[in-house]
Design a protein around this motif. Structure first.
Motif, mmCIF file in Angstrom:
data_model
loop_
_atom_site.group_PDB
_atom_site.id
_atom_site.type_symbol
_atom_site.label_atom_id
_atom_site.label_comp_id
_atom_site.label_asym_id
_atom_site.label_seq_id
_atom_site.Cartn_x
_atom_site.Cartn_y
_atom_site.Cartn_z
ATOM 1 N N LEU A 112 0.822 -1.207 0.000
ATOM 2 C CA LEU A 112 0.000 0.000 0.000
ATOM 3 C C LEU A 112 0.857 1.258 0.000
ATOM 4 C CD1 LEU A 112 -2.804 1.294 0.179
ATOM 5 C CD2 LEU A 112 -2.622 1.145 2.683
ATOM 6 N N SER A 113 1.853 1.313 0.877
ATOM 7 C CA SER A 113 2.679 2.520 0.982
ATOM 8 C C SER A 113 3.531 2.726 -0.271
ATOM 9 C CB SER A 113 3.573 2.453 2.219
ATOM 10 O OG SER A 113 4.430 1.321 2.170
ATOM 11 N N THR A 114 4.007 1.642 -0.886
ATOM 12 C CA THR A 114 4.795 1.779 -2.108
ATOM 13 C C THR A 114 3.937 2.317 -3.244
ATOM 14 O OG1 THR A 114 6.274 -0.035 -1.473
ATOM 15 C CG2 THR A 114 6.211 0.561 -3.806
ATOM 16 N N PHE A 115 2.750 1.765 -3.416
ATOM 17 C CA PHE A 115 1.855 2.229 -4.482
ATOM 18 C C PHE A 115 1.468 3.691 -4.281
ATOM 19 C CE2 PHE A 115 -2.554 2.970 -5.870
ATOM 20 C CZ PHE A 115 -2.405 2.793 -7.240
ATOM 21 N N LEU A 116 1.005 4.029 -3.083
ATOM 22 C CA LEU A 116 0.567 5.405 -2.828
ATOM 23 C C LEU A 116 1.735 6.381 -2.866
ATOM 24 C CD1 LEU A 116 -2.061 4.903 0.036
ATOM 25 C CD2 LEU A 116 -2.470 5.275 -2.402
ATOM 26 N N GLY A 117 2.884 5.979 -2.317
ATOM 27 C CA GLY A 117 4.042 6.860 -2.295
ATOM 28 C C GLY A 117 4.519 7.200 -3.696
ATOM 29 N N THR A 203 4.480 5.918 3.233
ATOM 30 C CA THR A 203 3.939 6.620 2.074
ATOM 31 C C THR A 203 4.525 8.023 1.969
ATOM 32 O OG1 THR A 203 1.849 5.386 2.148
ATOM 33 C CG2 THR A 203 1.833 7.498 0.995
ATOM 34 N N GLY A 204 4.589 8.723 3.095
ATOM 35 C CA GLY A 204 5.164 10.064 3.092
ATOM 36 C C GLY A 204 6.624 10.070 2.689
ATOM 37 N N LEU A 205 7.378 9.122 3.210
ATOM 38 C CA LEU A 205 8.804 9.040 2.892
ATOM 39 C C LEU A 205 9.025 8.763 1.401
ATOM 40 C CD1 LEU A 205 11.775 8.872 3.779
ATOM 41 C CD2 LEU A 205 11.391 6.444 4.263
ATOM 42 N N ILE A 206 8.320 7.768 0.871
ATOM 43 C CA ILE A 206 8.492 7.396 -0.533
ATOM 44 C C ILE A 206 8.004 8.514 -1.451
ATOM 45 C CG2 ILE A 206 7.768 5.757 -2.315
ATOM 46 C CD1 ILE A 206 7.601 3.636 -0.078
ATOM 47 N N ALA A 207 6.897 9.168 -1.087
ATOM 48 C CA ALA A 207 6.360 10.243 -1.917
ATOM 49 C C ALA A 207 7.350 11.392 -2.050
ATOM 50 C CB ALA A 207 5.042 10.750 -1.333
ATOM 51 N N HIS A 240 9.400 6.792 -20.148
ATOM 52 C CA HIS A 240 10.758 7.298 -20.002
ATOM 53 C C HIS A 240 11.017 7.937 -18.633
ATOM 54 C CE1 HIS A 240 11.606 6.593 -24.267
ATOM 55 N NE2 HIS A 240 10.387 7.074 -24.508
ATOM 56 N N ALA A 241 10.185 8.891 -18.234
ATOM 57 C CA ALA A 241 10.447 9.631 -16.998
ATOM 58 C C ALA A 241 10.267 8.760 -15.753
ATOM 59 C CB ALA A 241 9.532 10.857 -16.922
ATOM 60 N N VAL A 242 9.137 8.047 -15.673
ATOM 61 C CA VAL A 242 8.852 7.252 -14.460
ATOM 62 C C VAL A 242 9.859 6.117 -14.267
ATOM 63 C CG1 VAL A 242 7.184 5.698 -13.375
ATOM 64 C CG2 VAL A 242 6.406 7.848 -14.395
ATOM 65 N N PRO A 243 10.153 5.285 -15.281
ATOM 66 C CA PRO A 243 11.150 4.219 -15.062
ATOM 67 C C PRO A 243 12.514 4.757 -14.630
ATOM 68 C CG PRO A 243 9.915 3.783 -17.061
ATOM 69 C CD PRO A 243 9.533 5.167 -16.626
ATOM 70 N N ASN A 244 12.925 5.871 -15.215
ATOM 71 C CA ASN A 244 14.212 6.457 -14.830
ATOM 72 C C ASN A 244 14.180 7.004 -13.411
ATOM 73 O OD1 ASN A 244 16.956 7.441 -15.932
ATOM 74 N ND2 ASN A 244 16.093 9.278 -15.005
ATOM 75 N N ALA A 245 13.029 7.555 -12.999
ATOM 76 C CA ALA A 245 12.910 8.125 -11.648
ATOM 77 C C ALA A 245 12.830 7.051 -10.580
ATOM 78 C CB ALA A 245 11.675 9.027 -11.580
ATOM 79 N N ILE A 246 12.266 5.902 -10.919
ATOM 80 C CA ILE A 246 12.090 4.843 -9.917
ATOM 81 C C ILE A 246 13.421 4.183 -9.564
ATOM 82 C CG2 ILE A 246 11.148 2.511 -9.614
ATOM 83 C CD1 ILE A 246 8.606 3.403 -10.896
ATOM 84 N N THR A 247 14.365 4.175 -10.484
ATOM 85 C CA THR A 247 15.633 3.468 -10.270
ATOM 86 C C THR A 247 16.315 3.827 -8.952
ATOM 87 O OG1 THR A 247 15.971 3.278 -12.666
ATOM 88 C CG2 THR A 247 17.882 2.955 -11.253
#
Length: 325
Positions: A112-117, A203-207, A240-247
């Motif tokens: 839940l926290s990973t998805f929402l964050g 969630t707050g930390l990951i966001a 492009h943007a999201v996959p690069n940002a998640i790394t």
């Protein structure tokens, strides 16, 4: 040798001295801390001094500390975590009986926290300094700033005591047949508050981290190139943007797997969740040395496993690191 087995092998080799050092430090801290496990077992003044000495002798507590440590280390190497002073059962069995409850709580919280964050971080980064950005980041800051135990008590008072919408404590109502619909419905209702409280922090930390990483990604040269090629806005963002940002976030997500176990101690205690967190608190209060050492060893192993899995996920999302060595 391919890169995946090499990384796994390297991490496992590095884990050996780390685990040994962890065992030594944990053993020393626990045994040098104030408090007598025998007194906690039988009670103050309940038996004579000679009987107390006899109990200590039977438990090996009269031996020098280095002898106790060598005996414990030998048992661990044989796969024996010892017997609990309080429960008089093998430590591995006691811990094993509590793992499903903690995995249910931690797994639900993690997903839940990973998805929402990630979702909140992406939404906030798409329109920086906008109202949605300020609102989401304010919620994120409050999420990981408010003490978990305080928030847990407030949630209990409001939603369980005052409104009566959710159960006060425990994991399931008594008298229900395991595996039945009513049983799982009760588990889900008991799960709502602890997952909500624990998820708010992560969630707050990951966001916050995802927003920063996403902003850096959107400013990259490859985004300018993608726009020049005429790609649509959402294709640029999603492909492009999201996959690069998640790394760079993967490392943080991996570490949370191990850290969540310690974070669940407060949450499980507040909500009476019968998992490893409550067991740890009880073991500390009762000076149950074997059980405490088993819990600390489990936490260390989980952190190491999480690090190895993080490296493998990093390889999966970053093809440049793959290849043969």
């Amino acid at each position: 040798m391919s890169v995946v087995p090499r990384i796994v092998g390297t991490r496992l080799l590095q884990a050996v001295p780390l685990l040994l050092a962890t065992v030594v430090v944990n053993f020393a801290i626990i045994h040098l801390a104030p408090g007598d496990p025998v007194t906690m077992m039988v009670g103050e003044g309940a038996v004579s001094a000679d009987q107390m000495d006899a109990i200590r002798e039977s438990l090996g507590l009269n031996n020098p500390l280095y002898v106790q440590f060598m005996d414990y280390l030998g048992s661990v190497l044989r796969g024996d975590l010892g017997t609990s002073y309080v429960y008089h059962q093998p430590v591995s069995e006691i811990i094993g009986s509590r793992i499903p409850a903690t995995l249910l709580l931690m797994g639900s919280t993690y997903l839940l926290s990973t998805f929402l964050g990630l979702l909140f971080g992406i939404i906030a980064a798409l329109r920086p300094s906008s109202l949605q950005d300020r609102v989401l980041m304010t919620i994120a800051i409050l999420g990981y700033s408010v003490p978990t135990f305080w928030l847990g008590f407030i949630a209990l008072m409001v939603f369980a005591v005052e409104l009566g919408w959710l159960p006060i404590s425990g994991m399931v109502d008594s008298g229900l047949e395991p595996g039945s619909w009513d049983y799982w419905k009760s588990v889900l209702l008991h799960l709502v508050l602890p997952v909500a409280v624990l998820s708010l922090f992560y969630t707050g930390l990951i966001a916050r981290l995802m927003r920063t990483s996403m902003l850096n990604s959107l400013r990259g040269d490859f985004i300018v190139t993608a726009r020049a090629m005429g790609l649509s806005k959402w294709r640029i963002i999603l492909r492009h943007a999201v996959p690069n940002a998640i790394t760079p976030i993967v490392t943080v997500l991996g570490l949370q797997i191990g850290l969540m176990l310690s974070g669940a101690v407060l949450t499980e205690t507040v909500f009476g969740w019968p998992g490893l967190g409550v067991l740890t608190v009880q073991a500390v209060a009762q000076r149950d040395y074997p059980l405490l050492l088993g819990m600390f060893l489990l936490t260390s192993v989980m952190v190491i496993i999480a690090n190895v899995l993080t490296d493998l996920v990093y390889l999966a999302i970053n093809p440049r690191l793959r290849g043969n060595g």
